[in-house]
Design a protein around this motif. Structure first.
Motif, short mmCIF file in Angstrom:
data_model
loop_
_atom_site.label_atom_id
_atom_site.label_comp_id
_atom_site.label_asym_id
_atom_site.label_seq_id
_atom_site.Cartn_x
_atom_site.Cartn_y
_atom_site.Cartn_z
N ILE A 36 0.84 -1.20 0.00
CA ILE A 36 0.00 0.00 0.00
C ILE A 36 0.87 1.25 0.00
O ILE A 36 0.62 2.19 -0.76
N GLN A 37 1.90 1.26 0.84
CA GLN A 37 2.77 2.43 0.93
C GLN A 37 3.55 2.66 -0.37
O GLN A 37 3.72 3.80 -0.81
N LEU A 38 4.02 1.60 -0.99
CA LEU A 38 4.74 1.73 -2.26
C LEU A 38 3.80 2.30 -3.33
O LEU A 38 4.21 3.16 -4.13
N GLU A 39 2.56 1.83 -3.36
CA GLU A 39 1.60 2.33 -4.35
C GLU A 39 1.31 3.81 -4.10
O GLU A 39 1.24 4.60 -5.03
N LYS A 40 1.15 4.21 -2.84
CA LYS A 40 0.90 5.61 -2.51
C LYS A 40 2.08 6.49 -2.93
O LYS A 40 1.89 7.58 -3.48
N MET A 41 3.30 6.04 -2.64
CA MET A 41 4.49 6.79 -3.05
C MET A 41 4.52 6.93 -4.57
O MET A 41 4.82 7.99 -5.11
N GLY A 42 4.24 5.83 -5.25
CA GLY A 42 4.22 5.86 -6.70
C GLY A 42 3.19 6.82 -7.25
O GLY A 42 3.45 7.55 -8.20
N VAL A 60 5.55 0.35 -6.62
CA VAL A 60 5.62 1.79 -6.88
C VAL A 60 5.23 2.09 -8.34
O VAL A 60 4.64 3.13 -8.63
N LEU A 61 5.51 1.16 -9.25
CA LEU A 61 5.17 1.36 -10.66
C LEU A 61 3.67 1.45 -10.87
O LEU A 61 3.19 2.24 -11.69
N CYS A 62 2.91 0.66 -10.13
CA CYS A 62 1.44 0.71 -10.24
C CYS A 62 0.93 2.08 -9.79
O CYS A 62 0.04 2.66 -10.42
N GLY A 63 1.50 2.59 -8.72
CA GLY A 63 1.11 3.92 -8.25
C GLY A 63 1.49 5.01 -9.24
O GLY A 63 0.72 5.96 -9.46
N THR A 119 -2.39 -3.05 -11.18
CA THR A 119 -2.00 -4.05 -10.20
C THR A 119 -1.05 -5.07 -10.82
O THR A 119 -1.17 -5.40 -12.00
N PHE A 120 -0.13 -5.54 -10.01
CA PHE A 120 0.73 -6.64 -10.44
C PHE A 120 -0.07 -7.93 -10.42
O PHE A 120 -0.83 -8.18 -9.48
N VAL A 121 0.11 -8.74 -11.45
CA VAL A 121 -0.51 -10.06 -11.46
C VAL A 121 0.55 -11.16 -11.41
O VAL A 121 0.25 -12.30 -11.05
N SER A 122 1.79 -10.80 -11.76
CA SER A 122 2.88 -11.77 -11.63
C SER A 122 4.21 -11.01 -11.54
O SER A 122 4.31 -9.86 -11.95
N VAL A 153 3.92 -6.25 -19.90
CA VAL A 153 4.83 -7.31 -19.50
C VAL A 153 6.25 -6.75 -19.54
O VAL A 153 6.74 -6.34 -20.59
N LEU A 154 6.88 -6.72 -18.37
CA LEU A 154 8.22 -6.18 -18.25
C LEU A 154 9.22 -7.29 -18.52
O LEU A 154 9.35 -8.22 -17.72
N THR A 155 9.91 -7.21 -19.65
CA THR A 155 10.92 -8.20 -19.97
C THR A 155 12.17 -7.99 -19.13
O THR A 155 12.97 -8.91 -18.97
N GLU A 156 12.32 -6.78 -18.60
CA GLU A 156 13.36 -6.48 -17.63
C GLU A 156 12.79 -5.46 -16.66
O GLU A 156 11.88 -4.73 -17.00
N ASN A 157 13.34 -5.43 -15.46
CA ASN A 157 12.84 -4.52 -14.44
C ASN A 157 14.03 -3.93 -13.68
O ASN A 157 14.59 -4.59 -12.81
N PRO A 158 14.41 -2.69 -14.00
CA PRO A 158 15.57 -2.08 -13.34
C PRO A 158 15.43 -1.98 -11.82
O PRO A 158 16.43 -1.96 -11.12
N LEU A 159 14.19 -1.92 -11.32
CA LEU A 159 13.99 -1.84 -9.87
C LEU A 159 14.38 -3.14 -9.17
O LEU A 159 14.72 -3.14 -8.00
N ALA A 160 14.30 -4.24 -9.88
CA ALA A 160 14.46 -5.55 -9.26
C ALA A 160 15.85 -6.16 -9.47
O ALA A 160 16.06 -7.33 -9.12
N GLU A 161 16.78 -5.39 -10.02
CA GLU A 161 18.13 -5.93 -10.19
C GLU A 161 18.74 -6.20 -8.81
O GLU A 161 18.52 -5.45 -7.88
#
Length: 201
Positions: free
Chosen positions: A62-68, A151-154, A170-173, A126-134
């Motif tokens: 919830i907090q990440l979505e609000k920040m986003g 945060v991306l959803c927000g 929303t993230f689904v996967s 569909v994110l084939t790469e995600n710089p946040l998750a490196e």
């Protein structure tokens, strides 16, 4: 009768091609960049702090979505100023601009757009790469609860609301949770009315 030679007219550039060209152009020449590793580590530190502060992954989401959301309401101004793209004519065009220009401009990636609903009011990124998750590996107890990049959803919700599109994102996967892909589902809830300021009397 002598006249100037006819100049062949250029066919109109499809919106999807224009969005990709604009995203590439802005990414190359008009965007200040930071080191990707520093960005990923800084975001990781933020998520880690939220996990320690809230001790509840649902609340962290919830907090990440609000920040986003707050970030998105500000990023849209920079996006509009730097791209000068015309207003999108449809939600399909909006999706292409998000993926090919917005994500490229701010994250240097271009997610795939697809899985449209029959009424064209819902799609997947569909994110084939995600710089946040490196460099990230979720602990076992977080894998079923934490949407690490929420945060991306927000950001999507906040930015689109500023251009009068109320959406749910929303993230689904997420590959961090062991899924095969990282997918964000974006649903158009409604087109908002432009607020007209009250007339001065």
């Amino acid at each position: 009768m002598q006249g100037s030679p006819a100049i062949p007219s250029q066919p109109p550039v499809p919106a999807a091609v224009r969005a990709k060209q604009t995203g590439d152009d802005v990414w190359r020449s008009r965007t200040d960049k930071i080191n990707g590793e520093l960005f990923a580590l800084t975001y990781g530190s933020l998520v880690s702090t939220l996990v320690k502060d809230y001790e509840d992954y649902s609340e962290v989401n919830i907090q990440l979505e609000k920040m986003g959301y707050n970030i998105g309401t500000r990023l849209i101004e920079e996006f509009i100023a730097k791209t000068s793209l015309p207003k999108c004519g449809s939600f399909v065009e909006t999706a292409d601009v998000i993926a090919k220009t917005g994500f490229k401009m701010f994250l240097g990636i271009s997610p795939l757009v697809g899985n449209w609903s029959s009424d064209n009011k819902e799609f997947s990124l569909v994110l084939t790469e995600n710089p946040l998750a490196e460099f990230v590996e979720l602990p076992d107890d977080a894998r079923d609860q934490l949407w690490y990049s929420n945060v991306l959803c927000g950001i999507l919700r906040g930015a689109l609301e500023m251009v009068l599109l109320q959406v749910e994102a929303t993230f689904v996967s997420d590959v961090l949770r062991g899924d095969e892909s990282t997918e964000i589902r974006v649903k158009l809830v409604r087109v908002l009315d432009e607020e007209v300021p009250p007339a001065d009397e």
